[in-house]
Scaffold this motif. Structure first.
Motif, PDB file in Angstrom:
ATOM      1  N   LEU A 194      21.917  11.645  -3.848  1.00 32.24           N
ATOM      2  CA  LEU A 194      20.875  12.552  -4.320  1.00 32.24           C
ATOM      3  C   LEU A 194      19.523  11.851  -4.403  1.00 32.24           C
ATOM      4  O   LEU A 194      18.490  12.439  -4.063  1.00 32.24           O
ATOM      5  CB  LEU A 194      21.258  13.141  -5.676  1.00 32.24           C
ATOM      6  N   LEU A 195      19.529  10.618  -4.839  1.00 28.76           N
ATOM      7  CA  LEU A 195      18.276   9.865  -4.880  1.00 28.76           C
ATOM      8  C   LEU A 195      17.731   9.603  -3.480  1.00 28.76           C
ATOM      9  O   LEU A 195      16.526   9.712  -3.236  1.00 28.76           O
ATOM     10  CB  LEU A 195      18.477   8.544  -5.617  1.00 28.76           C
ATOM     11  N   ILE A 196      18.607   9.269  -2.553  1.00 27.28           N
ATOM     12  CA  ILE A 196      18.175   9.017  -1.175  1.00 27.28           C
ATOM     13  C   ILE A 196      17.631  10.300  -0.545  1.00 27.28           C
ATOM     14  O   ILE A 196      16.650  10.263   0.212  1.00 27.28           O
ATOM     15  CB  ILE A 196      19.342   8.432  -0.347  1.00 27.28           C
ATOM     16  N   VAL A 197      18.234  11.450  -0.872  1.00 24.21           N
ATOM     17  CA  VAL A 197      17.755  12.727  -0.330  1.00 24.21           C
ATOM     18  C   VAL A 197      16.308  12.969  -0.755  1.00 24.21           C
ATOM     19  O   VAL A 197      15.497  13.453   0.040  1.00 24.21           O
ATOM     20  CB  VAL A 197      18.673  13.887  -0.776  1.00 24.21           C
ATOM     21  N   LEU A 198      15.966  12.623  -1.982  1.00 24.98           N
ATOM     22  CA  LEU A 198      14.578  12.781  -2.427  1.00 24.98           C
ATOM     23  C   LEU A 198      13.620  11.959  -1.571  1.00 24.98           C
ATOM     24  O   LEU A 198      12.541  12.436  -1.199  1.00 24.98           O
ATOM     25  CB  LEU A 198      14.452  12.375  -3.894  1.00 24.98           C
ATOM     26  N   PHE A 199      14.001  10.747  -1.243  1.00 25.00           N
ATOM     27  CA  PHE A 199      13.138   9.913  -0.414  1.00 25.00           C
ATOM     28  C   PHE A 199      13.089  10.411   1.026  1.00 25.00           C
ATOM     29  O   PHE A 199      12.054  10.321   1.686  1.00 25.00           O
ATOM     30  CB  PHE A 199      13.587   8.454  -0.480  1.00 25.00           C
ATOM     31  N   LYS A 200      14.190  10.948   1.540  1.00 22.38           N
ATOM     32  CA  LYS A 200      14.190  11.517   2.892  1.00 22.38           C
ATOM     33  C   LYS A 200      13.288  12.747   2.948  1.00 22.38           C
ATOM     34  O   LYS A 200      12.591  12.969   3.949  1.00 22.38           O
ATOM     35  CB  LYS A 200      15.607  11.883   3.341  1.00 22.38           C
ATOM     36  N   PHE A 239       0.815  -1.212   0.000  1.00 15.67           N
ATOM     37  CA  PHE A 239       0.000   0.000   0.000  1.00 15.67           C
ATOM     38  C   PHE A 239       0.851   1.265   0.000  1.00 15.67           C
ATOM     39  O   PHE A 239       0.357   2.348   0.289  1.00 15.67           O
ATOM     40  CB  PHE A 239      -0.956  -0.012   1.193  1.00 15.67           C
ATOM     41  N   PHE A 240       2.130   1.156  -0.304  1.00 16.71           N
ATOM     42  CA  PHE A 240       3.069   2.273  -0.462  1.00 16.71           C
ATOM     43  C   PHE A 240       3.227   3.111   0.799  1.00 16.71           C
ATOM     44  O   PHE A 240       3.522   4.295   0.721  1.00 16.71           O
ATOM     45  CB  PHE A 240       2.670   3.168  -1.647  1.00 16.71           C
ATOM     46  N   ASN A 241       3.034   2.508   1.956  1.00 21.70           N
ATOM     47  CA  ASN A 241       3.310   3.199   3.210  1.00 21.70           C
ATOM     48  C   ASN A 241       4.799   3.150   3.542  1.00 21.70           C
ATOM     49  O   ASN A 241       5.309   4.000   4.255  1.00 21.70           O
ATOM     50  CB  ASN A 241       2.507   2.586   4.353  1.00 21.70           C
ATOM     51  N   ASN A 242       5.475   2.150   3.052  1.00 26.40           N
ATOM     52  CA  ASN A 242       6.909   1.988   3.250  1.00 26.40           C
ATOM     53  C   ASN A 242       7.563   1.911   1.875  1.00 26.40           C
ATOM     54  O   ASN A 242       7.120   1.155   1.021  1.00 26.40           O
ATOM     55  CB  ASN A 242       7.180   0.716   4.053  1.00 26.40           C
ATOM     56  N   MET A 243       8.610   2.700   1.669  1.00 26.53           N
ATOM     57  CA  MET A 243       9.262   2.751   0.361  1.00 26.53           C
ATOM     58  C   MET A 243      10.283   1.621   0.222  1.00 26.53           C
ATOM     59  O   MET A 243      11.087   1.373   1.111  1.00 26.53           O
ATOM     60  CB  MET A 243       9.955   4.097   0.154  1.00 26.53           C
ATOM     61  N   LEU A 244      10.241   0.965  -0.892  1.00 24.58           N
ATOM     62  CA  LEU A 244      11.153  -0.131  -1.204  1.00 24.58           C
ATOM     63  C   LEU A 244      12.401   0.373  -1.944  1.00 24.58           C
ATOM     64  O   LEU A 244      13.476  -0.209  -1.840  1.00 24.58           O
ATOM     65  CB  LEU A 244      10.411  -1.168  -2.051  1.00 24.58           C
ATOM     66  N   THR A 245      12.251   1.460  -2.672  1.00 28.99           N
ATOM     67  CA  THR A 245      13.326   1.959  -3.533  1.00 28.99           C
ATOM     68  C   THR A 245      14.605   2.329  -2.786  1.00 28.99           C
ATOM     69  O   THR A 245      15.694   2.071  -3.313  1.00 28.99           O
ATOM     70  CB  THR A 245      12.808   3.142  -4.371  1.00 28.99           C
ATOM     71  N   PRO A 246      14.575   2.949  -1.593  1.00 30.39           N
ATOM     72  CA  PRO A 246      15.851   3.237  -0.917  1.00 30.39           C
ATOM     73  C   PRO A 246      16.698   1.992  -0.657  1.00 30.39           C
ATOM     74  O   PRO A 246      17.926   2.052  -0.717  1.00 30.39           O
ATOM     75  CB  PRO A 246      15.421   3.905   0.390  1.00 30.39           C
ATOM     76  N   LYS A 247      16.061   0.872  -0.401  1.00 35.03           N
ATOM     77  CA  LYS A 247      16.820  -0.372  -0.201  1.00 35.03           C
ATOM     78  C   LYS A 247      17.456  -0.824  -1.520  1.00 35.03           C
ATOM     79  O   LYS A 247      18.585  -1.317  -1.552  1.00 35.03           O
ATOM     80  CB  LYS A 247      15.907  -1.443   0.365  1.00 35.03           C
ATOM     81  N   ILE A 248      16.727  -0.629  -2.608  1.00 34.93           N
ATOM     82  CA  ILE A 248      17.258  -0.987  -3.925  1.00 34.93           C
ATOM     83  C   ILE A 248      18.405  -0.063  -4.302  1.00 34.93           C
ATOM     84  O   ILE A 248      19.400  -0.507  -4.890  1.00 34.93           O
ATOM     85  CB  ILE A 248      16.125  -0.952  -4.975  1.00 34.93           C
ATOM     86  N   ILE A 249      18.302   1.221  -3.965  1.00 34.63           N
ATOM     87  CA  ILE A 249      19.357   2.183  -4.280  1.00 34.63           C
ATOM     88  C   ILE A 249      20.649   1.799  -3.571  1.00 34.63           C
ATOM     89  O   ILE A 249      21.740   1.924  -4.142  1.00 34.63           O
ATOM     90  CB  ILE A 249      18.917   3.611  -3.917  1.00 34.63           C
TER      91      ILE A 249
END
Length: 84
Positions: free
Chosen positions: A67-73, A6-16
């Protein structure tokens, strides 16, 4: 699992983080292969180029991933503000 679906937790930072380690390995392998490439084999010029490519590739990968992680933060901080 429900948070991910349900997109409450982001998966992409772990992939990054995983992609960063792969890019770092690629930069090291590229730098080492540059040291031994060419018809003349191992030369001082190729050695310096290889060191430069490995360092520049590692720093570039780090900057790009940060930079990608900063967007998620920023997204997490905005969600926290919205909840208040």
């Amino acid at each position: 699992m429900k948070d991910v679906l349900f997109f409450n937790n982001m998966l992409t930072p772990k992939i990054i983080t995983f992609v960063y380690w792969i890019l770092l390995l690629a930069a090291a392998v590229g730098g080492i292969s540059t040291m031994f490439m060419g018809y003349e084999g191992f030369t001082f010029g190729n050695f310096l180029k290889g060191i430069f490519y490995a360092l520049a590739g590692g720093v570039g990968a780090r900057i790009w991933c940060e930079l990608l992680i900063v967007l998620f933060k920023m997204n997490e901080a905005l969600q926290d503000l919205r909840k208040k």
